[in-house]
Design an enzyme around this catalytic site. Structure first.
Site, PDB file in Angstrom:
ATOM      1  N   TYR A  17      -5.158   1.977   1.279  1.00 47.15           N
ATOM      2  CA  TYR A  17      -3.953   2.922   0.625  1.00 47.15           C
ATOM      3  C   TYR A  17      -4.258   4.561   0.421  1.00 47.15           C
ATOM      4  O   TYR A  17      -3.843   5.304   1.177  1.00 47.15           O
ATOM      5  CB  TYR A  17      -3.197   2.572  -0.385  1.00 47.15           C
ATOM      6  N   GLU A  39       8.715   3.895  -4.250  1.00 45.89           N
ATOM      7  CA  GLU A  39       8.105   4.881  -5.310  1.00 45.89           C
ATOM      8  C   GLU A  39       9.608   5.220  -6.816  1.00 45.89           C
ATOM      9  O   GLU A  39       9.046   4.684  -7.700  1.00 45.89           O
ATOM     10  CB  GLU A  39       8.290   6.347  -5.687  1.00 45.89           C
ATOM     11  N   TRP A  47       1.783   0.406  -9.283  1.00 45.57           N
ATOM     12  CA  TRP A  47       1.908   0.808  -7.522  1.00 45.57           C
ATOM     13  C   TRP A  47       0.973  -0.260  -7.049  1.00 45.57           C
ATOM     14  O   TRP A  47       1.572  -0.873  -6.108  1.00 45.57           O
ATOM     15  CB  TRP A  47       0.749   2.083  -7.306  1.00 45.57           C
TER      16      TRP A  47
END
Length: 190
Positions: A17, A39, A47
């Site tokens: 990522y 988000e 995350w």
């Protein structure tokens, strides 16, 4: 050895990522919506948790097609809150459906969500030159402004911290540390 932002080195998914997506200027509305949704689900979580469930989110939310998500009814909402593959937060799921509807309104008003969101940075990424993670802000006056505008438009789960994370993820700001190999690579994409 390649040096990267040290928040990203916990596992191969985070590395991928970081190396391929985070901070790259993004202008595709459907991908912008995907990050907007993810988000929002991250709020209060890490995350890593969201990234681990990303493929499940893609399946559950029709590959983040805002037109489809905006049309979700109570039956689909109930399916989502029963889906163990995603984060089953009722308020966040309801906000996602609401935000898809607001997203479409913004597209209609501005021609695209991309034109709207990138207008806040004059269509050019902000390049920061941080040398340590301690310097990265959780939010900024600009993310405060964007958050307030989104809230005024009826969006939910769009606090300033969520919006700054969105700005980082979608390349509106380049917050790769200057020691990270991606800092210059991302700048070259601008």
């Amino acid at each position: 050895m390649t040096e990267r932002c040290n928040w990203s080195t916990s596992n191969s998914l985070m590395i991928k990522y970081h190396d391929e997506e985070w901070g790259v200027p993004l202008h595709d509305d459907q991908k912008l919506f995907e990050f907007f949704v993810l988000e929002g689900f991250q709020a209060g979580l890490s995350w890593q948790i969201v990234l681990n469930k990303r493929e499940n989110f893609r399946k559950a939310f029709d590959n983040f097609d805002p037109v489809k998500v905006a049309a979700y009814d109570e039956k689909k909402y109930n399916e989502l809150i029963s889906d163990a593959g995603i984060i089953r937060n009722k308020a966040k799921i309801a906000a996602c459906i609401n935000n898809a509807q607001r997203f479409l309104e913004v597209q209609k008003e501005f021609g695209s969500f991309d034109k709207y969101i990138w207008s806040f940075v004059d269509y050019k990424p902000i390049v920061n030159k941080f040398t340590s993670l301690d310097q990265l802000p959780a939010k900024t006056p600009l993310s405060d402004t964007i958050s307030a505008d989104l809230k005024k438009r009826g969006f939910k789960f769009v606090g300033s911290t969520v919006i700054y994370a969105h700005m980082q993820a979608t390349g509106m700001v380049n917050d790769h540390l200057v020691s990270c190999f991606r800092h210059l690579e991302v700048n070259d994409l601008i």
